[in-house]
Design a protein around this motif. Structure first.
Motif, PDB file in Angstrom:
ATOM      1  N   GLN B  94       0.829  -1.214   0.000  1.00 15.96           N
ATOM      2  CA  GLN B  94       0.000   0.000   0.000  1.00 15.96           C
ATOM      3  C   GLN B  94       0.858   1.257   0.000  1.00 15.96           C
ATOM      4  OE1 GLN B  94      -2.181  -1.088   3.489  1.00 15.96           O
ATOM      5  NE2 GLN B  94      -4.020  -1.628   2.331  1.00 15.96           N
ATOM      6  N   ALA B  95       1.938   1.254   0.787  1.00 15.17           N
ATOM      7  CA  ALA B  95       2.776   2.453   0.875  1.00 15.17           C
ATOM      8  C   ALA B  95       3.558   2.684  -0.416  1.00 15.17           C
ATOM      9  CB  ALA B  95       3.724   2.343   2.063  1.00 15.17           C
ATOM     10  N   PHE B  96       4.090   1.592  -1.002  1.00 14.64           N
ATOM     11  CA  PHE B  96       4.976   1.764  -2.158  1.00 14.64           C
ATOM     12  C   PHE B  96       4.243   1.829  -3.492  1.00 14.64           C
ATOM     13  CE2 PHE B  96       8.056   0.739   1.030  1.00 14.64           C
ATOM     14  CZ  PHE B  96       9.190   1.440   0.632  1.00 14.64           C
ATOM     15  N   ALA B  99       0.689   4.791  -2.554  1.00 19.37           N
ATOM     16  CA  ALA B  99       0.896   6.029  -1.805  1.00 19.37           C
ATOM     17  C   ALA B  99      -0.055   6.135  -0.620  1.00 19.37           C
ATOM     18  CB  ALA B  99       0.747   7.257  -2.719  1.00 19.37           C
ATOM     19  N   ASP B 100      -0.368   4.990  -0.009  1.00 18.08           N
ATOM     20  CA  ASP B 100      -1.271   4.948   1.144  1.00 18.08           C
ATOM     21  C   ASP B 100      -0.443   4.636   2.384  1.00 18.08           C
ATOM     22  OD1 ASP B 100      -3.479   4.837   2.760  1.00 18.08           O
ATOM     23  OD2 ASP B 100      -4.172   2.883   2.055  1.00 18.08           O
TER      24      ASP B 100
END
Lengths: 103, 223
Positions: B94-96, B99-100
């Motif tokens: 999700q982060a990579f 962008a969450d």
């Protein structure tokens, strides 16, 4: 009612794909718990833009794809695929190996 | 409850990233003992399912939404060690990719959702299993209650991080009240989704469920 491994895992994957690729369009777009609290209390001001905020898939959409249903749906399917590859790879790597031969 | 960059200062973020790294190393070790040929693919698919359901924000109160964390779901299906790893995979993707959740905040989010949420609900679950009758229905009840606790537990994790290293100066008490109040509501949604999913797996393949002890369902019938 015991179903076979293959059938069970296939249905699990199919349900995930349908949820991420289809149902996600109907998800609430209101701020989530933390974001709402940050707005109400006031510390939302300290949030910084995401490092990858301009990436193609940021915020679960395909940049430039106008159709919202397709945009979030494809993003969801890509996420399902990416998670499957990474998670399956990781867990297959660290699982207990079955004894390789019977003595 | 994915924390964006900037809420919490860098030293605190780094400290929690280090703590999360230690927890993840422990989870790899623990999973190595617990995962079999059969439960390894289930752990992978549980991560996939959690990613999918985390996209489905449901409304909880005026102008607020919540979504599944999945800590209890993964814990009951594949055990706490593999649950921690499944959540870590989801949070990293999700982060990579999406962008969450901020990159410098990733250790903070992992600590709250993949460590605190999993292990608090595991403690509640083990306690309930001791006192409740050993039937599938009661296992679902134990799952429901554990999930109920898992979400406010993660919220308290954030409040602790805020108290240690917030970049803002609003009172910790105000943040605690708002976070816990909101996340008790989100916890109800978490509990419903988790109980439904665990019921479905118990009905079709109870032998794969970590939290269910009677694995010998095929040989159960005796005279």
């Amino acid at each position: 009612m015991k179903i076979s491994n293959r059938k069970f895992f296939a249905s699990f994957l199919l349900v995930s794909a349908l949820l991420a690729g289809g149902a996600s369009f109907y998800a609430s777009s209101a701020p989530d718990g933390l974001e709402k609290v940050a707005e109400d209390v006031g510390f939302i001001e300290t949030a910084e833009d995401h490092t990858f905020g301009d990436f193609t898939l940021s915020d679960y959409g395909i940049a430039g794809l106008e159709n919202a249903r397709l945009s979030v749906g494809f993003a969801g399917l890509i996420g399902v695929l990416a998670t499957a590859l990474v998670a399956m790879g990781l867990f297959m790597l660290i699982r207990k190996k079955a004894p390789s031969k019977n003595q | 409850m994915h924390i964006p960059d900037g809420f919490i200062d860098l030293p605190t973020s780094a400290a929690f990233a280090a703590a999360s790294a230690v927890a993840v190393a422990g989870a790899v070790k623990g999973s190595r003992r617990q995962l079999s040929e059969q439960s390894a693919p289930l752990a992978g698919l549980t991560a996939v399912f959690i990613f999918a359901v985390q996209m489905l924000n449901f409304p909880v109160a005026a102008g607020t939404s919540g979504h599944l964390i999945g800590a209890t779901l993964a814990m009951v299906l594949v055990g706490p060690y593999a649950a921690t790893l499944a959540l870590v995979v989801v949070l990293i993707i999700q982060a990579f990719l999406f962008a969450d959740g901020g990159l410098t905040a990733l250790g903070l989010s992992i600590f709250n959702m993949a460590v605190i949420s999993v292990w608090v609900s595991f403690a509640v679950f083990m306690l309930l299993k001791k006192i409740l009758p050993k039937t599938k229905s009661w296992l679902v009840v134990a799952t429901f209650i554990s999930a109920l606790f898992s979400v406010p537990a993660a919220a308290v994790g954030f409040v602790i991080q805020y108290a240690i290293g917030a970049n803002a100066t609003f009172s910790v008490g105000a943040v605690l009240n708002a976070m816990v109040g909101t996340h008790i509501l989100i916890g109800i949604g978490e509990a419903i989704i988790t109980a439904l999913t665990v019921s479905a797996v118990l009905a079709s393949r109870s032998d794969l469920v970590f939290g269910w002890d009677k694995k010998d369902t095929i040989l159960e019938i005796r005279s």
